[in-house]
Design an enzyme around this catalytic site. Structure first.
Site, short mmCIF file in Angstrom:
data_model
loop_
_atom_site.label_atom_id
_atom_site.label_comp_id
_atom_site.label_asym_id
_atom_site.label_seq_id
_atom_site.Cartn_x
_atom_site.Cartn_y
_atom_site.Cartn_z
N CYS A 201 40.87 47.78 34.55
CA CYS A 201 41.15 46.93 33.39
C CYS A 201 40.89 47.71 32.11
O CYS A 201 39.90 48.42 32.00
CB CYS A 201 40.25 45.69 33.43
SG CYS A 201 40.53 44.55 32.06
N GLU B 196 32.89 39.09 40.35
CA GLU B 196 32.19 38.22 41.30
C GLU B 196 33.16 37.57 42.28
O GLU B 196 32.84 37.38 43.45
CB GLU B 196 31.31 37.19 40.59
CG GLU B 196 31.99 36.36 39.53
CD GLU B 196 31.97 36.95 38.13
OE1 GLU B 196 31.45 36.31 37.21
OE2 GLU B 196 32.52 38.05 37.94
N CYS C 89 34.19 31.02 37.59
CA CYS C 89 33.41 31.79 38.57
C CYS C 89 32.10 31.07 38.90
O CYS C 89 31.64 31.09 40.04
CB CYS C 89 33.13 33.20 38.07
SG CYS C 89 34.59 34.27 38.11
#
Length: 168
Positions: free
Chosen positions: A41, A95, A124
């Site tokens: 990213c 995660e 998340c």
């Protein structure tokens, strides 16, 4: 005090047997930080480590699903296309990747501890709670990163009894 002889790169270094050992929390957060360097990213690099009974059960870092593309190669300047909220439209969070890898390999994460370099977003947090993770340690604030008023994910987890700690 006894001294131990260690060899590092051919040089002799003396280390005392009484040297402070890092805690497991420190070790696993350090590992999460190292894992974040694997991210493709261009906007953020996040790493995650899932442990149970002081043993690693899964690892993850943010990025697109395996086998699809790498944002830093396809869109090196601006990153992948944004969704309606300004977030990555193609990436999984660190995660999420750690939880999915554990599930894919039939590893129970009930009662586990999650170390993550950026506090969980609200989506998340819901997954973390639903999978039975009981403890979350994070390094940096998602709210500060996204310039929003509160860490909604942290607030959610604490409200429903998950122990959440910001590490220095």
């Amino acid at each position: 005090m006894a001294e131990l002889l260690n060899y590092f790169g051919g040089k002799r270094t003396f280390v005392t047997a009484m040297a402070k050992k890092p805690s497991f929390d420190e070790i696993y957060m350090d590992l999460a930080e190292k894992l974040s360097l694997r991210s493709h990213c261009v906007k953020a690099q996040v790493g995650a480590v899932l442990t149970k009974d002081t043993r690693i059960v899964s690892l993850g870092y943010n990025g697109p699903p395996a086998g699809t593309h790498n944002c830093d190669i396809e869109w090196p300047e601006e990153g992948c296309p944004r969704d309606s909220k300004g977030s990555c439209s193609l990436a999984l969070h660190a995660e999420q990747n750690a939880i999915l890898y554990a599930a894919k390999n039939n590893v129970s994460i009930e009662g586990s501890t999650l170390y993550v370099t950026l506090s969980p977003c609200i989506a998340c947090a819901r997954v973390i709670f639903s999978t039975g993770i009981r403890r979350v340690l994070y390094k940096n604030s998602y709210a500060e990163f996204k310039n929003i008023p509160t860490d909604e994910g942290v607030d959610f987890l604490r409200k429903f009894g998950v122990e959440v700690t910001k590490m220095p």
